[in-house]
Design a protein around this motif. Structure first.
Motif, PDB file in Angstrom:
ATOM      1  N   LYS A 154      30.104  42.402  41.123  1.00 26.04           N
ATOM      2  CA  LYS A 154      28.787  43.520  41.544  1.00 26.04           C
ATOM      3  C   LYS A 154      27.764  43.048  42.652  1.00 26.04           C
ATOM      4  N   GLU A 164      41.116  44.146  34.532  1.00 25.92           N
ATOM      5  CA  GLU A 164      39.272  44.542  34.680  1.00 25.92           C
ATOM      6  C   GLU A 164      38.385  43.879  35.694  1.00 25.92           C
ATOM      7  N   ARG A 215      39.628  45.966  38.549  1.00 24.96           N
ATOM      8  CA  ARG A 215      38.222  47.148  38.871  1.00 24.96           C
ATOM      9  C   ARG A 215      37.398  46.837  38.641  1.00 24.96           C
ATOM     10  N   TYR A 260      35.329  50.160  44.013  1.00 21.74           N
ATOM     11  CA  TYR A 260      35.082  51.238  44.082  1.00 21.74           C
ATOM     12  C   TYR A 260      35.957  52.600  43.341  1.00 21.74           C
ATOM     13  N   ALA A 261      35.237  53.422  42.484  1.00 21.83           N
ATOM     14  CA  ALA A 261      36.272  54.827  41.369  1.00 21.83           C
ATOM     15  C   ALA A 261      37.068  55.299  43.081  1.00 21.83           C
ATOM     16  N   PHE A 279      35.534  49.989  39.015  1.00 14.98           N
ATOM     17  CA  PHE A 279      34.096  50.975  38.636  1.00 14.98           C
ATOM     18  C   PHE A 279      33.141  50.079  39.275  1.00 14.98           C
ATOM     19  N   ARG A 280      32.965  49.212  40.040  1.00 18.01           N
ATOM     20  CA  ARG A 280      32.125  48.789  40.831  1.00 18.01           C
ATOM     21  C   ARG A 280      31.343  49.588  40.856  1.00 18.01           C
ATOM     22  N   GLY A 281      29.665  49.474  40.838  1.00 14.71           N
ATOM     23  CA  GLY A 281      28.098  50.084  40.658  1.00 14.71           C
ATOM     24  C   GLY A 281      27.863  50.086  42.260  1.00 14.71           C
TER      25      GLY A 281
END
Ligand SMILES: O=C(O)C(=O)C[C@H](O)[C@@H](O)CO
Length: 260
Positions: free
Chosen positions: A83, A106, A109, A113-114, A118-120
């Motif tokens: 990230k 993983e 992912r 990004y969504a 799940f990148r913040g």
């Protein structure tokens, strides 16, 4: 205005053979010198060089305006580190020690990004979005991320076909030094058994349509890797080049010192 186009990702996907150099000096001044050399890419090493997020960012800043594409190697596959590196503007990353398709999924992912991942979300203050000057960064960033995973253990090689089947893995890099160690040939990256594994892996990676990466510095080994299909081909390390040149020069003058 979208996220910057990742030309390296596009070129690798077309199968272009692109040569690069490792940057281990952990210094933007040296990176800027390297960026004048004309390599297709330059890898800022966050695994084995004394880099931190600020030194990596400073090197990104001086390489990006050059014809050389910037690549960042992380120390591991930690999602938080991924990230941070993406937020400072890296678009092509290399992650070491990948040994399974699950691990590779993983990692994909963690770079997206969504809803793909799940990148913040911190683009408002991120260099990657030019501090929100790129209004469409969030919705266009995923496509420009190039993820190359390192397979460099016996277990990783055994899982290579599964890893190659993971969507979002743009390339696989075989690490000859670590693979040699895991094969019981520590320090012998050119050992026959290691070289056979490396070249066979490169062929399999290209057959799968992914970028095939490796770092070797011996000219004959480089040629063999290129013949095997390597197209993300590391051919040198700045630290090794610099240290060797300094030692050769010192040795040369030492032989010419006048005898007193
Ligand atoms: O295992 C390898 O080989 C690599 O991953 C490259 C090394 O880390 C690089 O430092 C050269 O030895």
């Amino acid at each position: 205005m979208p996220a910057p186009h990742n030309h390296l990702k596009s070129r690798l996907a077309k199968g272009e053979v692109l040569h690069g150099c490792w940057l281990g000096m952990a210094d933007p001044y040296m990176a800027q010198i390297a960026a004048t050399a004309g390599f297709d890419w330059l890898l800022i090493d966050g695994e084995h060089a004394p880099n931190d997020i600020r030194s990596i960012m400073a090197q990104l800043a001086v390489v990006e305006p050059s014809p050389s594409a910037a690549v960042v190697r992380l120390p591991d596959g930690d999602a938080a580190k991924i990230k941070q590196v993406l937020d400072i503007g890296a678009q092509t990353i290399l992650v070491p020690m990948v040994e399974s398709a699950e691990q590779a999924r993983e990692l994909v992912r963690a770079t997206r990004y969504a809803p793909q991942g799940f990148r913040g979300v911190g683009s408002a203050l991120a260099r990657a979005s030019r501090f929100a000057a790129i209004p469409d960064y969030l919705t266009t960033a995923n496509e420009q991320i190039c993820l190359i995973v390192q397979v460099e253990t016996v277990a990783g090689m055994a899982a290579l076909d599964d890893i190659l089947g993971v969507e979002g893995v743009d390339g696989v890099f075989i690490g000859p030094s670590d693979l040699a160690a895991d094969m019981g040939h520590l320090g012998q990256a050119a050992h026959h058994a290691v070289k056979t594994a490396v070249l066979g892996g490169l062929r399999r990676i290209r057959e799968a349509g992914k970028a095939a990466g490796v770092l070797v510095t011996d000219p004959a080994y480089i040629d063999d890797c290129r013949t095997a299909g390597a197209n993300f081909l590391g051919v040198g390390i700045d630290v090794t080049i610099f240290a060797g040149a300094m030692r050769r020069l010192a040795a040369e003058v030492a032989t010419k010192k006048p005898t007193i």
